[in-house]
Design a protein around this motif. Structure first.
Motif, PDB file in Angstrom:
ATOM      1  N   UNK A  52      42.974  -3.959  68.481  1.00 28.29           N
ATOM      2  CA  UNK A  52      43.300  -4.054  67.055  1.00 28.29           C
ATOM      3  C   UNK A  52      44.717  -3.562  66.792  1.00 28.29           C
ATOM      4  N   UNK A  53      45.086  -2.481  67.451  1.00 24.94           N
ATOM      5  CA  UNK A  53      46.426  -1.926  67.259  1.00 24.94           C
ATOM      6  C   UNK A  53      47.492  -2.917  67.726  1.00 24.94           C
ATOM      7  N   UNK A  54      47.268  -3.538  68.875  1.00 31.03           N
ATOM      8  CA  UNK A  54      48.236  -4.498  69.408  1.00 31.03           C
ATOM      9  C   UNK A  54      48.348  -5.703  68.478  1.00 31.03           C
ATOM     10  N   UNK A  55      47.213  -6.229  68.028  1.00 30.88           N
ATOM     11  CA  UNK A  55      47.228  -7.383  67.131  1.00 30.88           C
ATOM     12  C   UNK A  55      47.909  -7.047  65.810  1.00 30.88           C
ATOM     13  N   UNK A  56      47.675  -5.846  65.326  1.00 29.74           N
ATOM     14  CA  UNK A  56      48.299  -5.414  64.084  1.00 29.74           C
ATOM     15  C   UNK A  56      49.815  -5.329  64.244  1.00 29.74           C
ATOM     16  N   UNK A  57      50.279  -4.813  65.383  1.00 21.39           N
ATOM     17  CA  UNK A  57      51.715  -4.738  65.646  1.00 21.39           C
ATOM     18  C   UNK A  57      52.341  -6.123  65.707  1.00 21.39           C
ATOM     19  N   UNK A  58      51.629  -7.067  66.296  1.00 25.42           N
ATOM     20  CA  UNK A  58      52.136  -8.435  66.371  1.00 25.42           C
ATOM     21  C   UNK A  58      52.286  -9.016  64.972  1.00 25.42           C
ATOM     22  N   UNK A  59      51.256  -8.860  64.165  1.00 26.69           N
ATOM     23  CA  UNK A  59      51.302  -9.397  62.799  1.00 26.69           C
ATOM     24  C   UNK A  59      52.437  -8.765  61.998  1.00 26.69           C
ATOM     25  N   UNK A 104      49.894 -10.620  78.400  1.00 22.70           N
ATOM     26  CA  UNK A 104      49.776 -10.041  79.742  1.00 22.70           C
ATOM     27  C   UNK A 104      48.602  -9.076  79.827  1.00 22.70           C
ATOM     28  N   UNK A 105      48.347  -8.355  78.743  1.00 26.43           N
ATOM     29  CA  UNK A 105      47.231  -7.413  78.716  1.00 26.43           C
ATOM     30  C   UNK A 105      45.900  -8.103  78.476  1.00 26.43           C
ATOM     31  N   UNK A 106      45.938  -9.348  78.066  1.00 19.20           N
ATOM     32  CA  UNK A 106      44.701 -10.073  77.802  1.00 19.20           C
ATOM     33  C   UNK A 106      44.180  -9.877  76.391  1.00 19.20           C
ATOM     34  N   UNK A 107      45.016  -9.318  75.524  1.00 23.69           N
ATOM     35  CA  UNK A 107      44.597  -9.120  74.137  1.00 23.69           C
ATOM     36  C   UNK A 107      44.513 -10.469  73.428  1.00 23.69           C
ATOM     37  N   UNK A 108      45.515 -11.322  73.689  1.00 21.60           N
ATOM     38  CA  UNK A 108      45.478 -12.699  73.184  1.00 21.60           C
ATOM     39  C   UNK A 108      45.689 -13.632  74.368  1.00 21.60           C
ATOM     40  N   UNK A 160      38.435  -0.103  73.782  1.00 14.87           N
ATOM     41  CA  UNK A 160      39.211  -1.343  73.948  1.00 14.87           C
ATOM     42  C   UNK A 160      39.420  -2.048  72.614  1.00 14.87           C
ATOM     43  N   UNK A 161      38.394  -2.024  71.767  1.00 17.00           N
ATOM     44  CA  UNK A 161      38.501  -2.672  70.461  1.00 17.00           C
ATOM     45  C   UNK A 161      39.611  -2.029  69.638  1.00 17.00           C
ATOM     46  N   UNK A 219      25.393   2.626  77.989  1.00 16.03           N
ATOM     47  CA  UNK A 219      26.068   3.540  77.061  1.00 16.03           C
ATOM     48  C   UNK A 219      27.551   3.643  77.363  1.00 16.03           C
ATOM     49  N   UNK A 220      27.869   3.700  78.651  1.00 10.16           N
ATOM     50  CA  UNK A 220      29.272   3.767  79.058  1.00 10.16           C
ATOM     51  C   UNK A 220      30.006   2.493  78.669  1.00 10.16           C
ATOM     52  N   UNK A 221      29.381   1.353  78.898  1.00  8.89           N
ATOM     53  CA  UNK A 221      30.003   0.072  78.541  1.00  8.89           C
ATOM     54  C   UNK A 221      30.278   0.010  77.037  1.00  8.89           C
ATOM     55  N   UNK A 222      29.354   0.535  76.267  1.00 11.74           N
ATOM     56  CA  UNK A 222      29.531   0.539  74.809  1.00 11.74           C
ATOM     57  C   UNK A 222      30.716   1.413  74.408  1.00 11.74           C
ATOM     58  N   UNK A 223      30.807   2.594  75.009  1.00  9.27           N
ATOM     59  CA  UNK A 223      31.940   3.489  74.703  1.00  9.27           C
ATOM     60  C   UNK A 223      33.262   2.843  75.095  1.00  9.27           C
ATOM     61  N   UNK A 224      33.272   2.184  76.241  1.00  8.69           N
ATOM     62  CA  UNK A 224      34.491   1.518  76.697  1.00  8.69           C
ATOM     63  C   UNK A 224      34.886   0.392  75.742  1.00  8.69           C
ATOM     64  N   UNK A 225      33.883  -0.335  75.262  1.00  8.90           N
ATOM     65  CA  UNK A 225      34.190  -1.453  74.366  1.00  8.90           C
ATOM     66  C   UNK A 225      34.777  -0.952  73.048  1.00  8.90           C
ATOM     67  N   UNK A 226      34.325   0.210  72.587  1.00  7.60           N
ATOM     68  CA  UNK A 226      34.873   0.776  71.352  1.00  7.60           C
ATOM     69  C   UNK A 226      36.336   1.165  71.524  1.00  7.60           C
TER      70      UNK A 226
END
Length: 90
Positions: A22-29, A63-67, A17-18, A8-15
């Motif tokens: 998404x915010x970082x990728x959106x800023x890049x675009x 550097x953050x590992x997003x891409x 992080x997602x 359950x904790x892993x699932x919350x963390x993944x949400x």
């Protein structure tokens, strides 16, 4: 529902992080679109500023590992190549 508390904790963390990724990728675009919009206008100073900001955002995301770092490098290379081609065309 996860049966194990840790799952359950892993699932919350993944949400969380997602959402951040998404915010970082959106800023890049958005930044890449800004460069694409300013480059044809011919304002060299503003285009240079936008390109530098785009490169910074790409490096931070890598550097953050997003891409992946190679994807960031590829996007930066293509960006500069496109801007130089537009500058040479004018």
């Amino acid at each position: 529902m996860p049966n194990i508390k840790g799952a359950g904790k892993r699932h919350r963390q993944s949400l969380v992080r997602r959402d951040k990724n998404r915010a970082v990728k959106s800023n890049i675009k958005t930044q890449l679109k800004k460069v694409a919009a300013t480059a044809p206008a011919g304002d060299k100073e503003k285009t240079t500023t936008e390109v530098r900001l785009a490169q910074k955002k790409l490096d931070q995301a890598a550097a953050k590992g997003v891409i992946h770092k190679n994807k960031a490098s590829r996007l930066k290379s293509r960006l500069v190549k496109r801007v130089k081609a537009l500058a040479a065309a004018k």
